[in-house]
Motif scaffolding. Sequence first.
Motif, PDB file in Angstrom:
ATOM      1  N   VAL A   5       1.032  -1.040  -0.210  1.00 50.87           N
ATOM      2  CA  VAL A   5       0.135  -0.141   0.315  1.00 50.87           C
ATOM      3  C   VAL A   5       0.999   0.840   0.202  1.00 50.87           C
ATOM      4  O   VAL A   5       1.938   1.185   1.741  1.00 50.87           O
ATOM      5  CB  VAL A   5      -1.099   0.030   1.155  1.00 50.87           C
ATOM      6  CG1 VAL A   5      -1.929   0.740   0.976  1.00 50.87           C
ATOM      7  CG2 VAL A   5      -1.595  -0.894   1.505  1.00 50.87           C
ATOM      8  N   ASP A   6       0.891   1.755  -1.340  1.00 51.19           N
ATOM      9  CA  ASP A   6       2.043   3.612  -1.640  1.00 51.19           C
ATOM     10  C   ASP A   6       1.081   4.054  -0.816  1.00 51.19           C
ATOM     11  O   ASP A   6       0.314   4.200  -0.414  1.00 51.19           O
ATOM     12  CB  ASP A   6       1.782   3.553  -2.501  1.00 51.19           C
ATOM     13  CG  ASP A   6       2.635   4.089  -3.553  1.00 51.19           C
ATOM     14  OD1 ASP A   6       3.566   4.598  -2.685  1.00 51.19           O
ATOM     15  OD2 ASP A   6       3.161   4.503  -4.619  1.00 51.19           O
ATOM     16  N   ASP A   7       1.914   5.173  -0.485  1.00 49.86           N
ATOM     17  CA  ASP A   7       1.694   7.265   0.612  1.00 49.86           C
ATOM     18  C   ASP A   7       0.755   6.320   1.348  1.00 49.86           C
ATOM     19  O   ASP A   7       0.129   7.184   1.694  1.00 49.86           O
ATOM     20  CB  ASP A   7       1.044   7.895  -0.534  1.00 49.86           C
ATOM     21  CG  ASP A   7       1.806   7.361  -1.751  1.00 49.86           C
ATOM     22  OD1 ASP A   7       3.124   7.213  -2.381  1.00 49.86           O
ATOM     23  OD2 ASP A   7       1.080   8.105  -3.168  1.00 49.86           O
ATOM     24  N   PHE A   8       1.324   5.217   2.373  1.00 50.03           N
ATOM     25  CA  PHE A   8       0.605   5.008   3.774  1.00 50.03           C
ATOM     26  C   PHE A   8       0.821   6.385   4.542  1.00 50.03           C
ATOM     27  O   PHE A   8       1.965   6.496   5.140  1.00 50.03           O
ATOM     28  CB  PHE A   8       1.037   3.592   4.201  1.00 50.03           C
ATOM     29  CG  PHE A   8       0.375   3.103   5.035  1.00 50.03           C
ATOM     30  CD1 PHE A   8      -1.603   2.602   4.981  1.00 50.03           C
ATOM     31  CD2 PHE A   8       0.283   3.839   6.039  1.00 50.03           C
ATOM     32  CE1 PHE A   8      -2.157   2.506   5.016  1.00 50.03           C
ATOM     33  CE2 PHE A   8      -1.020   3.082   7.374  1.00 50.03           C
ATOM     34  CZ  PHE A   8      -2.237   3.123   7.359  1.00 50.03           C
ATOM     35  N   ALA A  12       9.551   2.676   4.093  1.00 53.00           N
ATOM     36  CA  ALA A  12       9.715   3.999   4.273  1.00 53.00           C
ATOM     37  C   ALA A  12      10.396   4.046   2.843  1.00 53.00           C
ATOM     38  O   ALA A  12      11.462   4.475   2.354  1.00 53.00           O
ATOM     39  CB  ALA A  12      10.586   3.993   5.126  1.00 53.00           C
ATOM     40  N   GLU A  13       9.567   5.487   2.084  1.00 52.97           N
ATOM     41  CA  GLU A  13      10.283   5.788   0.724  1.00 52.97           C
ATOM     42  C   GLU A  13      10.918   7.546   0.670  1.00 52.97           C
ATOM     43  O   GLU A  13      10.480   8.158   1.983  1.00 52.97           O
ATOM     44  CB  GLU A  13       8.918   5.576  -0.029  1.00 52.97           C
ATOM     45  CG  GLU A  13       8.166   6.534   0.504  1.00 52.97           C
ATOM     46  CD  GLU A  13       6.802   6.394  -0.993  1.00 52.97           C
ATOM     47  OE1 GLU A  13       6.891   5.834  -2.258  1.00 52.97           O
ATOM     48  OE2 GLU A  13       5.759   7.917  -0.526  1.00 52.97           O
ATOM     49  N   GLY A  14      11.649   7.792   0.148  1.00 52.33           N
ATOM     50  CA  GLY A  14      12.227   9.368   0.111  1.00 52.33           C
ATOM     51  C   GLY A  14      12.997   9.421   1.452  1.00 52.33           C
ATOM     52  O   GLY A  14      13.133  10.636   1.370  1.00 52.33           O
ATOM     53  N   ILE A  50       4.817   3.562   3.844  1.00 56.21           N
ATOM     54  CA  ILE A  50       5.493   5.225   4.921  1.00 56.21           C
ATOM     55  C   ILE A  50       5.617   5.864   4.073  1.00 56.21           C
ATOM     56  O   ILE A  50       6.793   6.136   3.015  1.00 56.21           O
ATOM     57  CB  ILE A  50       6.243   5.009   6.094  1.00 56.21           C
ATOM     58  CG1 ILE A  50       5.755   4.102   6.499  1.00 56.21           C
ATOM     59  CG2 ILE A  50       5.838   6.344   7.367  1.00 56.21           C
ATOM     60  CD1 ILE A  50       6.632   3.576   8.020  1.00 56.21           C
ATOM     61  N   ASP A  51       5.199   7.010   3.507  1.00 59.58           N
ATOM     62  CA  ASP A  51       4.819   8.435   2.614  1.00 59.58           C
ATOM     63  C   ASP A  51       6.285   9.430   2.898  1.00 59.58           C
ATOM     64  O   ASP A  51       6.175   9.665   4.215  1.00 59.58           O
ATOM     65  CB  ASP A  51       3.129   9.174   2.678  1.00 59.58           C
ATOM     66  CG  ASP A  51       3.257   9.932   1.615  1.00 59.58           C
ATOM     67  OD1 ASP A  51       3.253   9.471   0.296  1.00 59.58           O
ATOM     68  OD2 ASP A  51       3.515  11.021   1.612  1.00 59.58           O
ATOM     69  N   LYS A  52       6.900   9.373   1.583  1.00 64.31           N
ATOM     70  CA  LYS A  52       7.785   9.996   1.983  1.00 64.31           C
ATOM     71  C   LYS A  52       7.544  11.632   2.907  1.00 64.31           C
ATOM     72  O   LYS A  52       7.904  12.228   3.145  1.00 64.31           O
ATOM     73  CB  LYS A  52       8.400  10.845   0.700  1.00 64.31           C
ATOM     74  CG  LYS A  52       7.788  11.126  -0.454  1.00 64.31           C
ATOM     75  CD  LYS A  52       8.446  11.552  -1.839  1.00 64.31           C
ATOM     76  CE  LYS A  52       8.177  12.067  -2.984  1.00 64.31           C
ATOM     77  NZ  LYS A  52       7.391  10.636  -4.319  1.00 64.31           N
TER      78      LYS A  52
HETATM   79 CA    CA Z   1       5.039   6.498  -2.778  1.00 69.02          CA
END
Ligand code: CA
Length: 276
Positions: free
Chosen positions: A178-181, A232-234, A201-203
Amino acid sequence: AKEYGANNYQVFHEGMMELSVDRIKLENDLRKAIENEELTVHFQPKYHAMSNKVIGAEALARWKHPLHGYVPPIDFIALAEETNLIVSLERLMIKKTLSYINDWKKKKLEVPRTSINISIVHFYQEDLVPFIEENLRKNNLIGDEIEIEITESIIAKGELHINEKLQKLRKLGIEISVDDFGTGYSSLSYLVNFSIDRLKIDKSFVQNFDNNKEVIAAIIAMSKNLNIKTIAEGVETKEQLESLIALDCLEVQGYIYSRPLEIQTYEEFLLKNNEL
Ligand code: CA
Ligand code: C2E
Ligand code: CA
Ligand code: CA
């Protein structure tokens, strides 16, 4: 004053016309670019923060417009979603991505699990799962080699047919993330009922870590309880990386390790990574 008003109206009117004509032009250009399979794929590696090993990669769409150059993905993805071009765009992404993986494997390269972004509109297509299965088969791949990133809004809708599709995909070995959570939805009950493997986890949280520490810690703790993985992204800085490690979030993606790479560069990256 009269003249000013009239001119003002005209300028406004002309501007609006220009905008919508541009939009229609851009939509037509995007349609052609998809038909001619001109969109390209960039790949961004994902890492394990302690071992620094590559654990995956995300396929990201790129569109180089003949006149305007590279169009930001958020812009052409939004345009595609509004105009129903998104399904053909994502099918092109699936086709290209899987065929690249196949090519690399033929060259004896080890390819990490690769994720593809699929939007909600696409989940309303009855043949989404068969289409993916067919392309896996055509490229001699199995589900374990890929992952699908969906947005929180897809599961927040709680629709049965969507969960059924997710279950079918997972039965094939495909992981669901699940993206941009954390952006937007307050009810978390759907996480229990839905068939997912991982939260991204959203950036925006990661990049503002100090203000979001509790939120991030809560997401990680909740995921652990539900047996869901987290990434974790970003992640851009050493401080962010260390804060994530301290919270035991060890899957990371971001500029600190690598930007999205174009095909040739990513292939060279795989080659070097294989030699390690
Ligand atoms: Ca994302
Ligand atoms: P996303 O799925 O959240 O993808 C991650 C975005 O964050 C990518 O932007 C990536 O280049 C960027 N990014 C990665 N690491 C960092 C970092 O350390 N710092 C910062 N500031 N950014 C980082 P990109 O490639 O511009 O894509 C934007 C969005 O467009 C994606 O966000 C995704 O929602 C959408 N998108 C791209 N390709 C596709 C596609 O094939 N299908 C769909 N549905 N959406 C796509
Ligand atoms: Ca994504
Ligand atoms: Ca995003």
